[in-house]
Design a protein around this motif. Structure first.
Motif, PDB file in Angstrom:
ATOM      1  N   ASP A   2      -9.327  42.622  16.296  1.00  0.00           N
ATOM      2  CA  ASP A   2     -10.491  43.293  15.709  1.00  0.00           C
ATOM      3  C   ASP A   2     -10.182  43.749  14.295  1.00  0.00           C
ATOM      4  OD1 ASP A   2     -12.765  44.725  15.105  1.00  0.00           O
ATOM      5  OD2 ASP A   2     -12.709  45.967  16.909  1.00  0.00           O
ATOM      6  N   ASP A   3     -10.665  42.986  13.317  1.00  0.00           N
ATOM      7  CA  ASP A   3     -10.395  43.346  11.923  1.00  0.00           C
ATOM      8  C   ASP A   3     -11.251  44.509  11.434  1.00  0.00           C
ATOM      9  OD1 ASP A   3     -12.819  42.047  11.688  1.00  0.00           O
ATOM     10  OD2 ASP A   3     -12.186  40.727  10.064  1.00  0.00           O
ATOM     11  N   LEU A   4     -12.160  45.010  12.273  1.00  0.00           N
ATOM     12  CA  LEU A   4     -12.941  46.188  11.902  1.00  0.00           C
ATOM     13  C   LEU A   4     -12.158  47.475  12.147  1.00  0.00           C
ATOM     14  CD1 LEU A   4     -16.471  45.174  13.208  1.00  0.00           C
ATOM     15  CD2 LEU A   4     -15.555  45.004  10.877  1.00  0.00           C
ATOM     16  N   VAL A   5     -11.115  47.392  12.957  1.00  0.00           N
ATOM     17  CA  VAL A   5     -10.238  48.540  13.188  1.00  0.00           C
ATOM     18  C   VAL A   5      -9.321  48.664  11.968  1.00  0.00           C
ATOM     19  CG1 VAL A   5      -8.373  49.444  14.640  1.00  0.00           C
ATOM     20  CG2 VAL A   5     -10.314  48.236  15.689  1.00  0.00           C
ATOM     21  N   PRO A   6      -9.198  49.866  11.401  1.00  0.00           N
ATOM     22  CA  PRO A   6      -8.297  50.030  10.252  1.00  0.00           C
ATOM     23  C   PRO A   6      -6.872  49.559  10.601  1.00  0.00           C
ATOM     24  CG  PRO A   6      -9.633  51.996  10.556  1.00  0.00           C
ATOM     25  CD  PRO A   6      -9.878  51.113  11.760  1.00  0.00           C
ATOM     26  N   LEU A   7      -6.230  48.936   9.648  1.00  0.00           N
ATOM     27  CA  LEU A   7      -4.906  48.355   9.873  1.00  0.00           C
ATOM     28  C   LEU A   7      -3.926  49.305  10.563  1.00  0.00           C
ATOM     29  CD1 LEU A   7      -3.200  45.754   9.394  1.00  0.00           C
ATOM     30  CD2 LEU A   7      -2.450  46.819   7.258  1.00  0.00           C
ATOM     31  N   LEU A  27      13.947  43.206  10.407  1.00  0.00           N
ATOM     32  CA  LEU A  27      13.159  42.163   9.740  1.00  0.00           C
ATOM     33  C   LEU A  27      13.454  42.103   8.253  1.00  0.00           C
ATOM     34  CD1 LEU A  27       9.567  42.841  11.143  1.00  0.00           C
ATOM     35  CD2 LEU A  27      11.207  41.137  11.939  1.00  0.00           C
ATOM     36  N   VAL A  28      13.311  40.916   7.684  1.00  0.00           N
ATOM     37  CA  VAL A  28      13.317  40.785   6.232  1.00  0.00           C
ATOM     38  C   VAL A  28      11.924  40.470   5.727  1.00  0.00           C
ATOM     39  CG1 VAL A  28      15.738  40.110   6.071  1.00  0.00           C
ATOM     40  CG2 VAL A  28      13.983  38.347   6.241  1.00  0.00           C
ATOM     41  N   ALA A  29      11.043  39.990   6.627  1.00  0.00           N
ATOM     42  CA  ALA A  29       9.711  39.598   6.174  1.00  0.00           C
ATOM     43  C   ALA A  29       8.677  39.681   7.277  1.00  0.00           C
ATOM     44  CB  ALA A  29       9.741  38.180   5.619  1.00  0.00           C
ATOM     45  N   VAL A  30       7.450  39.916   6.834  1.00  0.00           N
ATOM     46  CA  VAL A  30       6.266  39.783   7.674  1.00  0.00           C
ATOM     47  C   VAL A  30       5.415  38.716   6.992  1.00  0.00           C
ATOM     48  CG1 VAL A  30       4.170  40.899   8.546  1.00  0.00           C
ATOM     49  CG2 VAL A  30       6.323  42.192   8.420  1.00  0.00           C
ATOM     50  N   ILE A  31       5.038  37.715   7.768  1.00  0.00           N
ATOM     51  CA  ILE A  31       4.225  36.615   7.241  1.00  0.00           C
ATOM     52  C   ILE A  31       2.855  36.700   7.880  1.00  0.00           C
ATOM     53  CG2 ILE A  31       4.007  34.116   7.011  1.00  0.00           C
ATOM     54  CD1 ILE A  31       7.085  34.014   7.613  1.00  0.00           C
ATOM     55  N   THR A  32       1.825  36.737   7.067  1.00  0.00           N
ATOM     56  CA  THR A  32       0.465  36.732   7.583  1.00  0.00           C
ATOM     57  C   THR A  32      -0.246  35.485   7.087  1.00  0.00           C
ATOM     58  OG1 THR A  32      -1.520  38.074   7.923  1.00  0.00           O
ATOM     59  CG2 THR A  32      -0.549  38.108   5.724  1.00  0.00           C
ATOM     60  N   VAL A  33      -1.323  35.155   7.735  1.00  0.00           N
ATOM     61  CA  VAL A  33      -2.033  33.927   7.389  1.00  0.00           C
ATOM     62  C   VAL A  33      -2.773  34.100   6.066  1.00  0.00           C
ATOM     63  CG1 VAL A  33      -3.754  32.259   8.163  1.00  0.00           C
ATOM     64  CG2 VAL A  33      -2.179  33.282   9.815  1.00  0.00           C
ATOM     65  N   THR A  34      -3.565  35.158   5.942  1.00  0.00           N
ATOM     66  CA  THR A  34      -4.304  35.431   4.713  1.00  0.00           C
ATOM     67  C   THR A  34      -4.260  36.921   4.406  1.00  0.00           C
ATOM     68  OG1 THR A  34      -6.400  35.805   5.850  1.00  0.00           O
ATOM     69  CG2 THR A  34      -5.930  33.535   5.155  1.00  0.00           C
ATOM     70  N   ARG A  35      -4.466  37.271   3.156  1.00  0.00           N
ATOM     71  CA  ARG A  35      -4.477  38.684   2.769  1.00  0.00           C
ATOM     72  C   ARG A  35      -5.565  39.488   3.469  1.00  0.00           C
ATOM     73  NH1 ARG A  35      -2.992  39.597  -3.532  1.00  0.00           N
ATOM     74  NH2 ARG A  35      -0.873  38.760  -3.426  1.00  0.00           N
ATOM     75  N   PRO A  36      -6.775  38.941   3.676  1.00  0.00           N
ATOM     76  CA  PRO A  36      -7.798  39.740   4.368  1.00  0.00           C
ATOM     77  C   PRO A  36      -7.418  40.170   5.782  1.00  0.00           C
ATOM     78  CG  PRO A  36      -8.837  37.954   3.174  1.00  0.00           C
ATOM     79  CD  PRO A  36      -7.344  37.712   3.111  1.00  0.00           C
ATOM     80  N   MET A  37      -6.436  39.543   6.389  1.00  0.00           N
ATOM     81  CA  MET A  37      -5.986  40.003   7.701  1.00  0.00           C
ATOM     82  C   MET A  37      -5.286  41.359   7.598  1.00  0.00           C
ATOM     83  SD  MET A  37      -4.711  36.625   9.681  1.00  0.00           S
ATOM     84  CE  MET A  37      -5.879  35.354  10.154  1.00  0.00           C
ATOM     85  N   ILE A  38      -4.840  41.697   6.398  1.00  0.00           N
ATOM     86  CA  ILE A  38      -4.161  42.969   6.142  1.00  0.00           C
ATOM     87  C   ILE A  38      -5.134  44.010   5.602  1.00  0.00           C
ATOM     88  CG2 ILE A  38      -2.362  44.096   4.738  1.00  0.00           C
ATOM     89  CD1 ILE A  38      -1.299  42.264   7.002  1.00  0.00           C
ATOM     90  N   GLY A  39      -6.012  43.595   4.710  1.00  0.00           N
ATOM     91  CA  GLY A  39      -6.971  44.525   4.110  1.00  0.00           C
ATOM     92  C   GLY A  39      -8.000  43.791   3.289  1.00  0.00           C
ATOM     93  N   ARG A  40      -9.062  44.472   3.010  1.00  0.00           N
ATOM     94  CA  ARG A  40     -10.184  43.836   2.312  1.00  0.00           C
ATOM     95  C   ARG A  40     -10.028  43.797   0.784  1.00  0.00           C
ATOM     96  NH1 ARG A  40     -12.782  42.466   6.444  1.00  0.00           N
ATOM     97  NH2 ARG A  40     -13.549  43.829   8.063  1.00  0.00           N
ATOM     98  N   THR A  41      -9.152  44.626   0.253  1.00  0.00           N
ATOM     99  CA  THR A  41      -9.026  44.696  -1.205  1.00  0.00           C
ATOM    100  C   THR A  41      -7.585  44.445  -1.646  1.00  0.00           C
ATOM    101  OG1 THR A  41      -8.478  47.056  -1.281  1.00  0.00           O
ATOM    102  CG2 THR A  41     -10.841  46.477  -1.255  1.00  0.00           C
ATOM    103  N   THR A  42      -7.434  44.159  -2.921  1.00  0.00           N
ATOM    104  CA  THR A  42      -6.095  44.004  -3.492  1.00  0.00           C
ATOM    105  C   THR A  42      -5.326  45.313  -3.363  1.00  0.00           C
ATOM    106  OG1 THR A  42      -6.880  42.330  -5.025  1.00  0.00           O
ATOM    107  CG2 THR A  42      -4.826  43.427  -5.597  1.00  0.00           C
ATOM    108  N   ARG A  43      -6.008  46.420  -3.523  1.00  0.00           N
ATOM    109  CA  ARG A  43      -5.361  47.728  -3.383  1.00  0.00           C
ATOM    110  C   ARG A  43      -4.774  47.900  -1.984  1.00  0.00           C
ATOM    111  NH1 ARG A  43      -8.651  52.704  -5.264  1.00  0.00           N
ATOM    112  NH2 ARG A  43      -7.871  51.936  -7.237  1.00  0.00           N
TER     113      ARG A  43
END
Length: 123
Positions: free
Chosen positions: A53-58, A76-92
């Motif tokens: 559920d991407d509507l739930v805050p990260l 861990l040395v890294a977390v790999i995600t598919v796209t940036r929007p999976m993390i948040g809606r803005t660059t900030r």
């Protein structure tokens, strides 16, 4: 006079993260993409964590909480995600999460980011 031994290299392990509908096909595809990205950087993908559920805050997503718990352990040395929007809606949002993980010695990247040579990781 005793010398200080060099720091022990941190194992080059990464975890994948996705926030998407719980469809088996997409999960397998996202995992394969994250494995490919990890291999390109010399990391071993040790797991794939998924929230639905991407509507739930990260910070409130159970899967992301697990990812940050792993990052805090120093395993861990890294977390790999598919796209940036999976993390948040803005660059900030992205920069804030990158900075938080960097403070733990962990890189946040996407499957589409330019490949790089992974440096020696030490804690």
């Amino acid at each position: 006079m005793p010398t200080t031994p060099p720091p022990t290299p941190k194992p080059a392990t990464a975890v994948g993260y996705a926030c998407a509908a719980p469809e088996d096909a997409s999960t397998d595809l996202f995992t394969a993409w994250c494995e490919r990205r990890a291999a390109a950087d010399g990391w071993t993908l040790t797991g794939m964590v998924t929230d639905t559920d991407d509507l739930v805050p990260l910070p409130e997503r159970p899967g992301w909480q697990h990812v940050t718990d792993l990052a805090a352990t120093g395993t861990l040395v890294a977390v790999i995600t598919v796209t940036r929007p999976m993390i948040g809606r803005t660059t900030r949002d992205w920069v804030r999460v990158c900075d938080h993980l960097a403070g733990l010695g962990v890189t946040l990247t996407t499957i589409g980011a330019a490949s790089r040579t992974a440096p020696e990781h030490t804690r």
